[in-house]
Motif scaffolding. Structure first.
Motif, PDB file in Angstrom:
ATOM      1  N   TYR B  99      65.314   7.927  21.788  1.00  0.00           N
ATOM      2  CA  TYR B  99      66.207   7.989  22.953  1.00  0.00           C
ATOM      3  C   TYR B  99      66.432   9.418  23.431  1.00  0.00           C
ATOM      4  CZ  TYR B  99      67.211   3.151  21.932  1.00  0.00           C
ATOM      5  OH  TYR B  99      67.096   1.813  21.700  1.00  0.00           O
ATOM      6  N   ARG B 100      66.587  10.326  22.460  1.00  0.00           N
ATOM      7  CA  ARG B 100      66.809  11.711  22.835  1.00  0.00           C
ATOM      8  C   ARG B 100      65.570  12.277  23.521  1.00  0.00           C
ATOM      9  NH1 ARG B 100      70.482  15.064  20.123  1.00  0.00           N
ATOM     10  NH2 ARG B 100      72.246  13.921  19.294  1.00  0.00           N
ATOM     11  N   VAL B 103      65.652  11.080  27.022  1.00  0.00           N
ATOM     12  CA  VAL B 103      66.578  11.834  27.868  1.00  0.00           C
ATOM     13  C   VAL B 103      65.968  13.183  28.274  1.00  0.00           C
ATOM     14  CG1 VAL B 103      68.794  13.020  27.866  1.00  0.00           C
ATOM     15  CG2 VAL B 103      68.640  10.722  26.982  1.00  0.00           C
ATOM     16  N   LEU B 106      63.270  12.672  30.814  1.00  0.00           N
ATOM     17  CA  LEU B 106      63.814  12.312  32.117  1.00  0.00           C
ATOM     18  C   LEU B 106      64.412  13.520  32.822  1.00  0.00           C
ATOM     19  CD1 LEU B 106      65.287   8.877  31.181  1.00  0.00           C
ATOM     20  CD2 LEU B 106      63.623   9.295  32.978  1.00  0.00           C
ATOM     21  N   GLU B 107      64.707  14.569  32.062  1.00  0.00           N
ATOM     22  CA  GLU B 107      65.143  15.794  32.719  1.00  0.00           C
ATOM     23  C   GLU B 107      63.980  16.448  33.460  1.00  0.00           C
ATOM     24  OE1 GLU B 107      66.796  18.394  29.828  1.00  0.00           O
ATOM     25  OE2 GLU B 107      68.498  17.098  29.423  1.00  0.00           O
ATOM     26  N   VAL B 115      65.111   4.877  33.117  1.00  0.00           N
ATOM     27  CA  VAL B 115      66.524   4.972  32.736  1.00  0.00           C
ATOM     28  C   VAL B 115      67.085   3.589  32.462  1.00  0.00           C
ATOM     29  CG1 VAL B 115      68.784   5.763  33.436  1.00  0.00           C
ATOM     30  CG2 VAL B 115      66.767   6.982  34.207  1.00  0.00           C
ATOM     31  N   ASP B 116      66.847   2.687  33.400  1.00  0.00           N
ATOM     32  CA  ASP B 116      67.392   1.341  33.228  1.00  0.00           C
ATOM     33  C   ASP B 116      66.800   0.660  32.008  1.00  0.00           C
ATOM     34  OD1 ASP B 116      68.988   1.609  35.407  1.00  0.00           O
ATOM     35  OD2 ASP B 116      67.507   0.831  36.810  1.00  0.00           O
ATOM     36  N   ILE B 119      68.419   2.120  28.829  1.00  0.00           N
ATOM     37  CA  ILE B 119      69.796   1.667  28.635  1.00  0.00           C
ATOM     38  C   ILE B 119      69.820   0.221  28.181  1.00  0.00           C
ATOM     39  CG2 ILE B 119      71.918   1.134  29.873  1.00  0.00           C
ATOM     40  CD1 ILE B 119      71.423   3.657  31.519  1.00  0.00           C
ATOM     41  N   GLU B 120      69.012  -0.589  28.832  1.00  0.00           N
ATOM     42  CA  GLU B 120      68.969  -2.008  28.476  1.00  0.00           C
ATOM     43  C   GLU B 120      68.475  -2.183  27.043  1.00  0.00           C
ATOM     44  OE1 GLU B 120      70.264  -4.147  30.229  1.00  0.00           O
ATOM     45  OE2 GLU B 120      69.645  -5.977  29.190  1.00  0.00           O
ATOM     46  N   PHE B 122      68.709  -0.003  24.578  1.00  0.00           N
ATOM     47  CA  PHE B 122      69.732   0.442  23.633  1.00  0.00           C
ATOM     48  C   PHE B 122      70.831  -0.607  23.506  1.00  0.00           C
ATOM     49  CE2 PHE B 122      73.653   2.679  22.568  1.00  0.00           C
ATOM     50  CZ  PHE B 122      73.257   3.262  21.381  1.00  0.00           C
ATOM     51  N   ARG B 123      71.222  -1.189  24.623  1.00  0.00           N
ATOM     52  CA  ARG B 123      72.321  -2.152  24.607  1.00  0.00           C
ATOM     53  C   ARG B 123      71.936  -3.382  23.776  1.00  0.00           C
ATOM     54  NH1 ARG B 123      74.478  -6.286  27.432  1.00  0.00           N
ATOM     55  NH2 ARG B 123      72.571  -6.656  28.561  1.00  0.00           N
ATOM     56  N   ALA B 126      71.625  -2.417  20.133  1.00  0.00           N
ATOM     57  CA  ALA B 126      72.918  -2.089  19.524  1.00  0.00           C
ATOM     58  C   ALA B 126      73.637  -3.360  19.085  1.00  0.00           C
ATOM     59  CB  ALA B 126      73.782  -1.298  20.500  1.00  0.00           C
ATOM     60  N   THR B 153      69.146   7.854  16.393  1.00  0.00           N
ATOM     61  CA  THR B 153      70.420   7.507  17.030  1.00  0.00           C
ATOM     62  C   THR B 153      70.904   6.151  16.542  1.00  0.00           C
ATOM     63  OG1 THR B 153      69.528   8.616  18.961  1.00  0.00           O
ATOM     64  CG2 THR B 153      71.577   7.420  19.249  1.00  0.00           C
TER      65      THR B 153
END
Lengths: 285, 178
Positions: B99-100, B103, B106-107, B115-116, B119-120, B122-123, B126, B153
């Motif tokens: 994930y890091r 990120v 993506l910078e 991004v989506d 996030i999806e 990870f959710r 999790a 993470t």
């Protein structure tokens, strides 16, 4: 991250805090007033214990005296098997509470459901140096036993789980099981309640992303202290990471989505948000 | 994400593919020819911190040294797999700090969709991690596989969730301490 101490407070610390809850006892021996600091909302000292008059003392003192067989503890109203099975029924079968916890006890000054007229206006208490404050658990009388008239009268309130229900319940089961009505049944019901509510907590995780990004939230009305303590690390971890991914990354790509969603929400207006509902629930998280 | 965050340092050490646009004298050691120049068009894997520095010319408007490519851990193939089912992907074998790394990448890249997906992913994962942390069901095969595939993470998340659940159980007297 390198700091070895865990985030938040540990279960034994939560249990320690809940020992300030007042419980009702029936003394077997006389005990003079003990001058202590801030034992109860009413003042610094304990009540005079004079058999057979009922008195309210903090849980830690009650447990101490109980172990010395100097008192009997009167279990709080909600800890009766009938009350617990009633609450369990709400948690499992009531349509409105299939995703939410059963309603918490009414706070002082909060209007009860269906009774909008007769509400006692909440006055803030004053600290020693004059600052106003509103007491929160464990400084609310949520665990004292009701007088017989109150418990059976027509205007009595439905039983509900107080903030420190799991801690007080477990400690009373451990130290004063002979004072409880049917301790085995009580223990079983507490375990069932805990499992039902843990499952609901788990459902809340699925919607945490909206809580992290779209300014939404997870309703935790009626949650207990131990339940918050158990979930704190996980929930804050998830939300922190989601924020990190979305806010940090999107902040670079043009207008951040978080901001766009906020603006959209602001246009719609927060119709669904009922601020009387979440009073006192957001603490400690 | 502080200066001496070990995870941030390890993330920056992960390699990403780069293509040199210019001939650079003396950099041949990167390609296994020490002392030589590196030719334009050579593809090498460089650590993220170095690749970012070399490609920075692109942002300043001068001619840049290298062109960055997406690392294999964030390729379209992986993204499609994550879209299909986030739970079965072994993130750890793709990148220990998945994930890091995402990120950081993506910078540098404009990838709206990624991004989506992240996030999806990870959710969903999790929620799965929370289940495993609270109900240890013993060494089932699929559970071990899933937990082995967690990135750093997620491992931290699992550890926090597992420890707090265990502490409550210890307090309640259901299990013995240690």
């Amino acid at each position: 991250m390198a700091f070895p101490l865990p985030q938040g407070i540990t279960p034994s610390e939560i249990a320690f805090l809940s020992e300030m809850e007042l419980v009702t006892v029936v003394p077997r021996q006389r005990l003079e007033i003990l001058e202590l600091l801030g034992v109860s909302p009413s003042g610094g000292s304990t009540e005079l214990l004079q058999p057979p008059v009922r008195a309210s003392v903090p849980l830690w003192l009650a447990l101490l005296l109980k172990r010395q067989r100097r008192i009997n503890i009167v279990p709080p109203f909600w800890l009766h098997p009938e009350s617990l099975s009633f609450i369990l029924q709400i948690e499992t079968e009531h349509r409105d509470y299939s995703d939410a916890f059963s309603p918490p006890p009414r706070l002082p000054g909060q209007q009860s459901v269906g009774d909008r007229t007769a509400s006692d206006k909440l006055k803030p208490r004053r600290t020693v140096d004059g600052q106003p404050y509103f007491p929160t658990p464990p400084f609310l009388p949520q665990n004292i036993a009701l007088a017989p008239a109150e418990a059976t009268g027509p205007g009595r309130e439905a039983p509900s789980l107080p903030y420190h229900w799991l801690e007080v319940g477990s400690m009373l089961l451990e130290a004063a099981s002979d004072d409880l009505v049917d301790p085995n049944q009580t223990r079983r019901l507490l375990k069932d309640l805990r499992e039902v509510r843990t499952a609901k907590m788990r459902k809340g995780i699925d919607v945490l992303d909206t809580a992290a990004m779209a300014g939404g939230g997870v309703a935790l009305t009626g949650v207990g202290a131990m339940e918050i303590g158990e979930m704190r690390g996980l929930v804050t971890g998830i939300v922190e990471n989601l924020r990190y991914f979305s806010g940090f990354v999107l902040g670079k790509i043009g207008v951040s989505k978080e901001q766009a969603r906020r603006e959209q929400l602001a246009e719609e207006g927060n119709k669904d948000y009922d601020d009387t509902q979440d009073y006192g629930d957001s603490m400690e998280l | 994400m502080s200066y001496d965050d070990i995870d941030a340092i390890l993330t920056d050490a992960q390699k990403i593919p780069c293509t040199f646009d210019l001939e650079v004298p003396g950099l041949g050691f990167l390609d296994g020819n020490p002392g030589d120049e590196i030719k334009a068009g050579t593809r090498v894997d460089l650590p993220l911190w170095l690749a970012e520095m070399l490609s920075i010319g692109a942002r300043l408007g001068t001619s840049r040294l290298v062109t960055l490519d997406l690392p294999s851990a964030l390729s379209t193939r992986v993204m499609n797999a994550l879209k299909a089912d986030p739970r079965t992907v072994d993130l750890r074998s793709l990148a220990p700090h998945f994930y890091r790394l995402g990120v950081r990448i993506l910078e540098l890249f404009e990838e709206e969709e990624m991004v989506d997906i992240l996030i999806e992913t990870f959710r969903k994962r999790a929620a799965e991690i929370a289940d495993h942390a609270h109900n240890p069901r013993g060494p089932l095969v699929e559970e071990v596989d899933f937990l082995r595939g967690l990135d750093e993470t997620e491992r931290q998340l699992f550890r926090v969730a597992h420890d707090s659940a265990k502490e409550v159980r210890v307090w309640a007297g259901e299990v013995k301490k240690k």
